[in-house]
Design an enzyme around this catalytic site. Structure first.
Site, PDB file in Angstrom:
ATOM      1  N   HIS A   1      -9.107  -3.836  -1.779  1.00 64.08           N
ATOM      2  CA  HIS A   1      -8.090  -3.047  -1.067  1.00 64.08           C
ATOM      3  C   HIS A   1      -8.416  -1.553  -1.152  1.00 64.08           C
ATOM      4  CE1 HIS A   1      -3.752  -2.076   0.018  1.00 64.08           C
ATOM      5  NE2 HIS A   1      -4.216  -0.928  -0.440  1.00 64.08           N
ATOM      6  N   GLU A   2      -8.718  -1.074  -2.371  1.00 64.00           N
ATOM      7  CA  GLU A   2      -8.961   0.362  -2.537  1.00 64.00           C
ATOM      8  C   GLU A   2     -10.237   0.794  -1.820  1.00 64.00           C
ATOM      9  OE1 GLU A   2      -6.633   2.150  -3.419  1.00 64.00           O
ATOM     10  OE2 GLU A   2      -5.414   0.515  -4.218  1.00 64.00           O
TER      11      GLU A   2
ATOM     12  N   CYS B   1       0.864  -1.187   0.000  1.00 64.16           N
ATOM     13  CA  CYS B   1       0.000   0.000   0.000  1.00 64.16           C
ATOM     14  C   CYS B   1       0.894   1.229   0.000  1.00 64.16           C
ATOM     15  CB  CYS B   1      -0.898  -0.010   1.236  1.00 64.16           C
ATOM     16  SG  CYS B   1      -2.006   1.399   1.354  1.00 64.16           S
TER      17      CYS B   1
ATOM     18  N   HIS C   1     -10.080   1.483   1.882  1.00 67.18           N
ATOM     19  CA  HIS C   1      -9.587   2.811   2.274  1.00 67.18           C
ATOM     20  C   HIS C   1     -10.750   3.769   2.543  1.00 67.18           C
ATOM     21  CE1 HIS C   1      -5.235   2.580   1.888  1.00 67.18           C
ATOM     22  NE2 HIS C   1      -5.328   2.016   0.708  1.00 67.18           N
TER      23      HIS C   1
HETATM   24 NI    NI Z   1      -3.669   1.093  -0.160  1.00 62.30          NI
END
Ligand code: NI
Length: 190
Positions: free
Chosen positions: A154-155, A112, A158
Site C-alpha cells: 500500500h505505502e 488510507c 503511493h
Molecule cells: Ni495510503
C-alpha cells in the site's frame, strides 16, 4: 518537528510517480522523515508515504502493531487472527523496491489517510520481498507476508501515484467506514 498537512485523493502529488532520493543520509531527508513520523503519530495510521505530505520523494514509513485488531475490517470475522500477522517495528525506507514472491494474492480491507473515512477490499500479493535504504544508509532486505506485506505494498504504491481504489476489482466493497460496518439487513420473516 512538525505535523504536516496530508494530501487527499485527487491532489496531483498523489497521482504521479515520486523521484528517487539521491542521498538517503542527507539532513533534509531526516527532517522530512521526522515530520512524517509526527504526522503519522497525530493522524493515527499505520503508514505514510512522502507524497501524502506533498513531497514527491521515494520515502515511506510504516509499522504493524502487535495484535492488530481485524475487527476493524468489515466483512472479516471480529478479531479473527491471521497467523502471519506479527508486529513490525517502525520502519523507514528510502527508495524501496518490492518483488512479489509467487502469484498468491489475498483480499482484505484497507484504509488510507488520503481517503479519510473510506475503506475497500483490495487484492494484494500474499508474500513479497522488499528492499530499501535507511536514513543511516544501511540496506533493509526483508521478506513479508500477510498484513505486513499488505502495508508495504500500500505505502509503496503511493510512490507510483497509485491509491488503493485503483487496485480494487470490486468497487461494491468501497464505501464509508461507518456505513460498511452496518450489519446486513435481517432476512425477511414470513
Ligand atoms: Ni495510503
Amino acid at each position: 518537528m512538525a505535523i504536516l498537512k496530508i494530501a487527499r485523493m485527487g491532489h496531483p502529488v498523489l497521482r504521479r510517480p515520486a523521484e528517487a532520493v539521491a542521498d538517503p543520509t542527507a539532513p533534509q531527508v531526516r527532517r522530512l522523515v521526522e515530520d512524517m513520523l509526527d504526522t503519522l503519530a497525530d493522524a493515527g495510521g499505520l503508514g505514510l508515504a512522502a507524497p501524502q505530505v506533498h513531497v514527491a520523494s521515494r520515502v515511506v514509513i510504516f509499522h504493524v502493531p502487535e495484535g492488530r485488531a481485524r475487527a476493524e475490517s468489515p466483512g472479516t470475522a471480529a478479531g479473527e487472527p491471521d497467523p502471519e500477522d506479527g508486529a513490525v517495528p517502525l520502519t523507514v525506507l528510502v527508495n524501496p523496491v518490492i518483488e512479489p514472491l509467487g502469484e498468491d494474492r489475498n483480499l482484505a480491507f484497507e484504509g488510507c489517510l488520503s481517503i479519510p473515512g473510506m475503506t475497500g477490499a483490495v487484492p494484494r500479493f500474499s508474500r513479497i520481498r522488499y528492499t530499501g535504504v535507511t536514513l543511516e544508509g544501511e540496506t533493509v532486505d526483508r521478506t513479508a507476508s500477510g498484513f505486513h506485506a499488505r502495508v508495504v505494498q500500500h505505502e509503496c504504491d503511493h510512490l507510483d501515484g497509485i491509491l488503493y481504489p485503483q487496485r480494487m476489482d470490486d468497487l461494491s466493497t468501497f464505501g464509508f467506514v461507518e456505513e460498511m460496518r452496518r450489519p446486513p439487513p435481517a432476512a425477511e420473516a414470513d
